[in-house]
Design a protein around this motif. Structure first.
Motif, mmCIF file in Angstrom:
data_model
loop_
_atom_site.group_PDB
_atom_site.id
_atom_site.type_symbol
_atom_site.label_atom_id
_atom_site.label_comp_id
_atom_site.label_asym_id
_atom_site.label_seq_id
_atom_site.Cartn_x
_atom_site.Cartn_y
_atom_site.Cartn_z
ATOM 1 N N HIS A 194 95.081 -20.000 -14.396
ATOM 2 C CA HIS A 194 95.935 -21.183 -14.421
ATOM 3 C C HIS A 194 97.224 -20.912 -15.197
ATOM 4 O O HIS A 194 98.316 -21.305 -14.756
ATOM 5 C CB HIS A 194 95.206 -22.367 -15.052
ATOM 6 N N SER A 195 97.117 -20.270 -16.345
ATOM 7 C CA SER A 195 98.325 -19.993 -17.133
ATOM 8 C C SER A 195 99.193 -18.937 -16.449
ATOM 9 O O SER A 195 100.426 -18.998 -16.517
ATOM 10 C CB SER A 195 97.955 -19.563 -18.559
ATOM 11 N N PHE A 196 98.566 -17.961 -15.788
ATOM 12 C CA PHE A 196 99.340 -17.001 -14.996
ATOM 13 C C PHE A 196 100.143 -17.736 -13.923
ATOM 14 O O PHE A 196 101.333 -17.479 -13.718
ATOM 15 C CB PHE A 196 98.415 -15.989 -14.332
ATOM 16 N N LYS A 197 99.469 -18.641 -13.216
ATOM 17 C CA LYS A 197 100.131 -19.365 -12.120
ATOM 18 C C LYS A 197 101.270 -20.235 -12.636
ATOM 19 O O LYS A 197 102.300 -20.406 -11.950
ATOM 20 C CB LYS A 197 99.105 -20.204 -11.364
ATOM 21 N N ASP A 198 101.115 -20.801 -13.822
ATOM 22 C CA ASP A 198 102.186 -21.602 -14.405
ATOM 23 C C ASP A 198 103.421 -20.740 -14.655
ATOM 24 O O ASP A 198 104.554 -21.150 -14.374
ATOM 25 C CB ASP A 198 101.710 -22.239 -15.714
ATOM 26 N N ALA A 199 103.194 -19.537 -15.189
ATOM 27 C CA ALA A 199 104.314 -18.619 -15.444
ATOM 28 C C ALA A 199 104.956 -18.165 -14.129
ATOM 29 O O ALA A 199 106.189 -18.061 -14.028
ATOM 30 C CB ALA A 199 103.824 -17.414 -16.234
ATOM 31 N N ILE A 200 104.131 -17.906 -13.132
ATOM 32 C CA ILE A 200 104.647 -17.483 -11.820
ATOM 33 C C ILE A 200 105.516 -18.586 -11.221
ATOM 34 O O ILE A 200 106.611 -18.335 -10.703
ATOM 35 C CB ILE A 200 103.480 -17.134 -10.879
ATOM 36 N N GLN A 201 105.036 -19.821 -11.311
ATOM 37 C CA GLN A 201 105.789 -20.951 -10.763
ATOM 38 C C GLN A 201 107.099 -21.151 -11.514
ATOM 39 O O GLN A 201 108.125 -21.499 -10.917
ATOM 40 C CB GLN A 201 104.936 -22.227 -10.835
ATOM 41 N N PHE A 202 107.082 -20.920 -12.827
ATOM 42 C CA PHE A 202 108.308 -21.035 -13.620
ATOM 43 C C PHE A 202 109.373 -20.082 -13.100
ATOM 44 O O PHE A 202 110.550 -20.436 -12.973
ATOM 45 C CB PHE A 202 108.002 -20.743 -15.088
ATOM 46 N N VAL A 203 108.958 -18.856 -12.801
ATOM 47 C CA VAL A 203 109.909 -17.862 -12.286
ATOM 48 C C VAL A 203 110.397 -18.254 -10.893
ATOM 49 O O VAL A 203 111.588 -18.160 -10.572
ATOM 50 C CB VAL A 203 109.275 -16.462 -12.270
ATOM 51 N N LYS A 204 109.480 -18.715 -10.060
ATOM 52 C CA LYS A 204 109.831 -19.059 -8.680
ATOM 53 C C LYS A 204 110.808 -20.229 -8.592
ATOM 54 O O LYS A 204 111.621 -20.308 -7.666
ATOM 55 C CB LYS A 204 108.564 -19.404 -7.893
ATOM 56 N N GLN A 205 110.729 -21.146 -9.545
ATOM 57 C CA GLN A 205 111.506 -22.382 -9.432
ATOM 58 C C GLN A 205 112.998 -22.178 -9.681
ATOM 59 O O GLN A 205 113.813 -23.070 -9.394
ATOM 60 C CB GLN A 205 110.965 -23.435 -10.386
ATOM 61 N N HIS A 206 113.363 -21.034 -10.206
ATOM 62 C CA HIS A 206 114.774 -20.766 -10.451
ATOM 63 C C HIS A 206 115.441 -20.257 -9.173
ATOM 64 O O HIS A 206 114.998 -19.269 -8.581
ATOM 65 C CB HIS A 206 114.930 -19.746 -11.584
ATOM 66 N N GLU A 207 116.476 -20.948 -8.760
ATOM 67 C CA GLU A 207 117.140 -20.573 -7.513
ATOM 68 C C GLU A 207 117.737 -19.176 -7.600
ATOM 69 O O GLU A 207 117.711 -18.425 -6.628
ATOM 70 C CB GLU A 207 118.232 -21.586 -7.185
ATOM 71 N N ARG A 208 118.271 -18.846 -8.730
ATOM 72 C CA ARG A 208 118.846 -17.509 -8.905
ATOM 73 C C ARG A 208 117.737 -16.551 -9.321
ATOM 74 O O ARG A 208 117.087 -16.752 -10.352
ATOM 75 C CB ARG A 208 119.939 -17.535 -9.967
ATOM 76 N N PRO A 209 117.479 -15.531 -8.542
ATOM 77 C CA PRO A 209 116.387 -14.603 -8.889
ATOM 78 C C PRO A 209 116.694 -13.851 -10.184
ATOM 79 O O PRO A 209 117.848 -13.513 -10.471
ATOM 80 C CB PRO A 209 116.348 -13.637 -7.696
ATOM 81 N N PHE A 210 115.655 -13.584 -10.948
ATOM 82 C CA PHE A 210 115.798 -12.792 -12.165
ATOM 83 C C PHE A 210 115.933 -11.307 -11.799
ATOM 84 O O PHE A 210 115.276 -10.815 -10.881
ATOM 85 C CB PHE A 210 114.595 -12.987 -13.085
ATOM 86 N N ASP A 211 116.779 -10.607 -12.557
ATOM 87 C CA ASP A 211 116.952 -9.171 -12.339
ATOM 88 C C ASP A 211 115.909 -8.351 -13.089
ATOM 89 O O ASP A 211 115.613 -7.216 -12.717
ATOM 90 C CB ASP A 211 118.343 -8.718 -12.821
ATOM 91 N N ALA A 212 115.386 -8.929 -14.188
ATOM 92 C CA ALA A 212 114.462 -8.179 -15.041
ATOM 93 C C ALA A 212 113.682 -9.167 -15.904
ATOM 94 O O ALA A 212 114.009 -10.362 -15.979
ATOM 95 C CB ALA A 212 115.220 -7.184 -15.919
ATOM 96 N N PHE A 213 112.661 -8.645 -16.572
ATOM 97 C CA PHE A 213 111.805 -9.450 -17.439
ATOM 98 C C PHE A 213 111.683 -8.768 -18.800
ATOM 99 O O PHE A 213 111.712 -7.533 -18.901
ATOM 100 C CB PHE A 213 110.416 -9.617 -16.831
ATOM 101 N N VAL A 214 111.508 -9.590 -19.830
ATOM 102 C CA VAL A 214 111.230 -9.097 -21.187
ATOM 103 C C VAL A 214 110.019 -9.861 -21.701
ATOM 104 O O VAL A 214 109.952 -11.095 -21.581
ATOM 105 C CB VAL A 214 112.431 -9.315 -22.133
#
Length: 546
Positions: A194-214
């Motif tokens: 569930h917490s993984f999916k919450d983080a995944i959804q957080f990333v997906k909801q941004h219209e501009r794709p992320f170039d990298a993660f920290v």
């Protein structure tokens, strides 16, 4: 003149040279070349001349082998001028003989040949930067990667530390280097699907794709960032698609992921060096994970300054996770005893069994953790001790990335997943939980007492590195001696007295066994095979420790 200097140097190192020759033979005996008659390891072949040489005369060392398709890697880091605290790093201390083989039937020279054993191991290198204050460099790293928009993962406890937090340091570095970023600070300690999916959804909801993660935090944060990177780069309708079989489908990751820089703030998980993301699958009440080399972070920034604020109980739990990483990877089944052989190189698992390269990292980590963990826990202001523990954690992470773990971790998943009401001190959590490292080490004394007979010399070598006098110790006592050393350090750091101390009793054992049996990815690396009967006994022996 130069020749005379070389000769004198060789003569002065004569004794060490003889040891190295012996170590080469020992490594070949365990990992070594294949026999021409069966295509298996020489030590398993009745017709192998090298095996006969060892059995007939253990005092002599034969350097003749029928083939040499595998060149053993031998590293000896002990010089003639090293201090007494230094240790010779060897890949194997066991000269194979009939007695050792017959202690366990599946190692017998008369056992049925299994042609599907693997015959190779693969080394996965980790990109690691270690040093006091290196967290400040992360912005420059992202700039070099041409990253313009970054997602930073962390947990609320680190954010609450304000400007003394490593998160603050990271954010300042990104700002100073013109990197736009978004902060995700809802990482769950001991994450779930569930917490993984919450983080995944957080990333997906941004219209501009992320170039990298920290990822800034402990293993939970780094694993969450790995999962978000995977599922947003290669989306799937079935969350279990990439999850390890048999719980999930175990589908390989199709291609490369986006850059991920991992910055650990604990010392133990080694997640900055591994392609593993562990989580609790709520519906099945089981702990499992995703394992693939492509998950491994692009860079691990290991900064001893980042463990200054680590609570005592977190330091203990993560430190014992590191200890078990080292012990399990060194004592795991050898890579050429693992089956089935992969159909293609891309399917060879990272958890492939012990091998000469992983051994080096495991043993170095074991020395560091034994020497420095108590010092770092008992005096957090001891910067040298904290730095050495953190370095050892990364060493152990590299070890398990290239070898794997076995029973301590396999049994821990059921214990963590079935927790009732245990809440550890030092963890800011509103739900019951058993810290991962604690759930792992509670089984360590029972496990290594059980596995000792599989390779007494390996277990005794670990015991010696942990301070035991192994003079005249019998092979059958090797597991007990190592277990006693583990108990000593556990008692010194006030680790709870077994499973009963975290809320379990003997009536829970059948369910714990049932929860452990599906963990094939790790339990199959045990140097002794286990089924329900063996696991039942191991859980019984883990109910109390002291």
């Amino acid at each position: 003149m130069a020749s005379n200097l070389i000769i004198r140097k060789l003569l002065s190192n004569k004794e060490q040279g003889l040891k190295n020759v012996s170590n080469v033979f020992r490594s070949v005996s365990e990992y070594g070349s294949t026999c021409p008659c069966h295509g298996i390891r020489q030590g398993l072949c009745k017709g192998s001349s090298s095996l006969n040489n060892v059995n007939n005369n253990n005092k002599s060392v034969s350097t003749t082998t029928t083939t040499s398709s595998v060149t053993p890697l031998i590293f000896d880091m002990k010089s003639s001028t090293s201090s007494s605290s230094s240790s010779s790093i060897i890949t194997n201390t066991n000269i194979i003989n009939n007695n050792n083989y017959n202690n366990l039937g599946r190692y017998s020279s008369t056992a049925t040949v299994q042609p599907d054993y693997d015959y190779a191991f693969e080394v996965s290198a980790a990109n690691i930067r270690f040093g006091k204050g290196v967290t400040r460099e992360v912005g420059q790293d992202l700039k070099a990667l041409n990253a313009k928009y970054v997602c930073v993962f962390t947990d609320p406890n680190l954010v609450a530390l304000g400007n003394s937090s490593p998160v603050w340091t990271v954010c300042e570095s990104l700002k100073n280097n013109g990197i736009n970023f978004v902060l995700y600070d809802k990482v769950c300690i001991e994450p779930t699907d569930h917490s993984f999916k919450d983080a995944i959804q957080f990333v997906k909801q941004h219209e501009r794709p992320f170039d990298a993660f920290v990822a800034v935090g402990g293993g939970s944060t780094m694993d969450t960032a790995k999962a978000a990177n995977l599922y947003t780069t290669y989306p799937t309708d079935n969350f279990l698609e990439y999850v390890n079989a048999p719980i999930g489908l175990g589908r390989p990751i199709p291609g490369p992921l986006k850059p991920l820089i991992a910055i650990p703030t604990t010392a133990g998980t080694g997640s900055e060096a591994t392609g593993v993301a562990v989580f609790h699958l709520v519906d099945m009440n089981a702990k499992t994970g995703i394992s693939n080399r492509k998950l491994k972070p692009t860079l691990g920034i290991v900064d001893p300054d980042n463990t200054r604020t680590m609570p005592r109980t977190v330091a203990i739990a993560s430190g014992f996770d590191q200890l078990c990483h080292a012990l399990e990877s060194f004592t795991a089944i050898p890579f050429n005893r693992r089956s089935p052989r992969p159909a293609s190189p891309s399917l060879r698992p990272s958890y492939q069994g012990s091998n000469p390269v992983a051994d080096i990292w495991a043993l170095q980590s074991l020395e560091l953790i034994h020497k420095y963990l108590p010092l770092a826990v008992e005096d957090p202001s001891n910067d040298e001790a904290r730095a050495q523990v953190m370095l050892g954690a990364t060493f152990a992470g590299i070890g398990i990335e290239n070898a794997g773990v076995h029973l301590c971790h396999g049994m821990s998943y059921a214990v963590s997943g079935m927790v009732r009401d245990y809440k550890p001190e030092g963890y800011n959590t509103d739900k019951p939980m058993i810290p991962h490292g604690l759930s792992v080490v509670l089984h360590a004394p029972a496990v290594f007492n059980f596995t000792g007979i599989s390779n007494p010399q390996r277990h005794l070598h670990c015991a010696k590195l942990m301070g035991a006098d192994i003079t005249n110790v019998r092979d059958e006592d090797s597991g007990r001696v190592l277990s006693d050393q583990i108990r000593k350090i556990m008692r010194r750091l006030d680790v709870p007295d077994g499973l009963t101390a975290v809320g379990y009793n003997h009536n829970d054992i059948p369910a714990l066994v049932t929860g452990t049996l599906p963990q094939h990815r790790v339990t199959k690396l045990s140097p002794r095979p286990v089924g329900a009967e063996e696991l039942t006994k191991l859980f019984e022996d883990s109910m109390t420790i002291y």
